[in-house]
Design an enzyme around this catalytic site. Structure first.
Site, PDB file in Angstrom:
ATOM      1  CB  CYS A 122      -0.929  -0.031   1.218  1.00 19.07           C
ATOM      2  SG  CYS A 122      -2.156   1.277   1.244  1.00 19.07           S
ATOM      3  CB  CYS A 123       3.860   2.274   1.980  1.00 23.14           C
ATOM      4  SG  CYS A 123       3.273   2.737   3.623  1.00 23.14           S
ATOM      5  CB  CYS A 205      -2.559   7.018   5.924  1.00 27.36           C
ATOM      6  SG  CYS A 205      -1.550   7.348   4.480  1.00 27.36           S
ATOM      7  CB  CYS A 208      -1.177   3.491   8.851  1.00 22.60           C
ATOM      8  SG  CYS A 208      -1.781   2.406   7.556  1.00 22.60           S
ATOM      9  CB  CYS A 231       6.006   4.976   4.372  1.00 18.26           C
ATOM     10  SG  CYS A 231       6.701   6.600   4.501  1.00 18.26           S
TER      11      CYS A 231
HETATM   12  S1  SF4 Z   1       0.489   4.667   5.609  1.00 15.45           S
HETATM   13 FE1  SF4 Z   1      -1.106   3.060   5.520  1.00 15.45          FE
HETATM   14  S2  SF4 Z   1      -2.786   3.843   4.225  1.00 15.45           S
HETATM   15 FE2  SF4 Z   1      -0.980   5.176   3.959  1.00 15.45          FE
HETATM   16  S3  SF4 Z   1       0.009   4.395   2.138  1.00 15.45           S
HETATM   17 FE3  SF4 Z   1       1.018   3.370   3.881  1.00 15.45          FE
HETATM   18  S4  SF4 Z   1      -0.150   1.463   4.300  1.00 15.45           S
HETATM   19 FE4  SF4 Z   1      -1.367   2.772   2.885  1.00 15.45          FE
END
Ligand code: SF4
Length: 235
Positions: A122-123, A205, A208, A231
């Site tokens: 996701c990151c 985010c 998270c 991240c």
């Molecule tokens: S912090 Fe969480 S929601 Fe944001 S990009 Fe990374 S995994 Fe995705």
């Protein structure tokens, strides 16, 4: 001007420059960065206290400084409000870089709530890929990281070669403490995220980021439940 670093001599040059700038104030380091790289340097911000302080400093040094952020689409409403406050106060536009995938496209392709099943992916999709686009064509980028934020950042130099992204990385606040950052913010009336007053020292985010308990590391509320504290933007 230093060419893009692709050999040991040029990396050594950066080391010398970093040593020379180590004890200089962040504003002096920013002045050097703008003089050295002109419009081929940009400032990345995540809107943390260090980031807003750095924007305040940068605008004083160069009102045309290029500043960008990574909009994952799931930042806190307070963060988006802060972005607008900064833009109004300093009469600037903070450039947004986003994933090619909307959140619904991401869910269709990788499953719902990817941040719960694979936060690294996701990151990558929502932060690293957009950062790669933001850094394209630049010779250097400026970050707001500090050495005492986490063990992973402890060896950050004021000026260094960023092997991950293949350009020069400048960290004007590397040697600053959290106290120095907040003193600067209060003294200069710099806007900051109100969530910091509610137990969120580090804000990313919505999915998270959790508040921390007394005695926990500042980044303990990030990706809680996962063995993950970064991240991946910084190596
Ligand atoms: S912090 Fe969480 S929601 Fe944001 S990009 Fe990374 S995994 Fe995705």
């Amino acid at each position: 001007m230093l060419a893009l670093v692709d050999n040991k001599t040029e990396v050594d040059d950066l080391t010398i420059i970093s040593d020379q700038l180590e004890d200089e104030p962040p504003e002096t380091i920013l002045e050097w960065a703008f003089a050295q790289y002109g419009d081929r340097v940009a400032i990345a911000t995540g809107f943390g206290p260090e980031g807003t302080a750095l924007i305040d400093m940068a605008v004083r040094v160069n009102s045309a400084a290029k500043i960008f952020y990574l909009d994952t689409g799931v930042l806190f409403p307070e963060t988006y409000d802060l972005k607008e406050s900064l833009e109004r106060k300093y009469s600037l536009r903070i450039i947004s870089y986003q994933s090619d995938l909307s959140l619904s496209q991401q869910a269709d392709k990788y499953g719902a709530e990817l941040w719960k099943t694979n936060p690294d992916l996701c990151c990558k999709l929502r932060k690293l890929d957009p950062l790669k686009e933001a850094l394209t064509g630049l010779d250097a980028w400026v970050t707001a990281i500090r050495r005492d934020q986490s063990p992973a950042r402890a060896n950050a130099r004021v000026v260094e070669w960023d092997q991950k992204w293949n350009l020069v990385k400048i960290n004007p606040l590397a040697r600053w403490t959290k106290r120095e950052v907040w003193d600067y913010i209060i003294h200069n009336n710099v806007p900051y995220n109100p969530l910091h007053d509610l137990g969120y020292p580090s804000i990313g985010c919505t999915h998270c980021t959790k508040p921390i308990q007394i005695g926990e590391d500042d980044r303990a509320g990030r990706w809680r439940g996962f063995n993950k504290t970064e991240c991946g933007l910084h190596g």
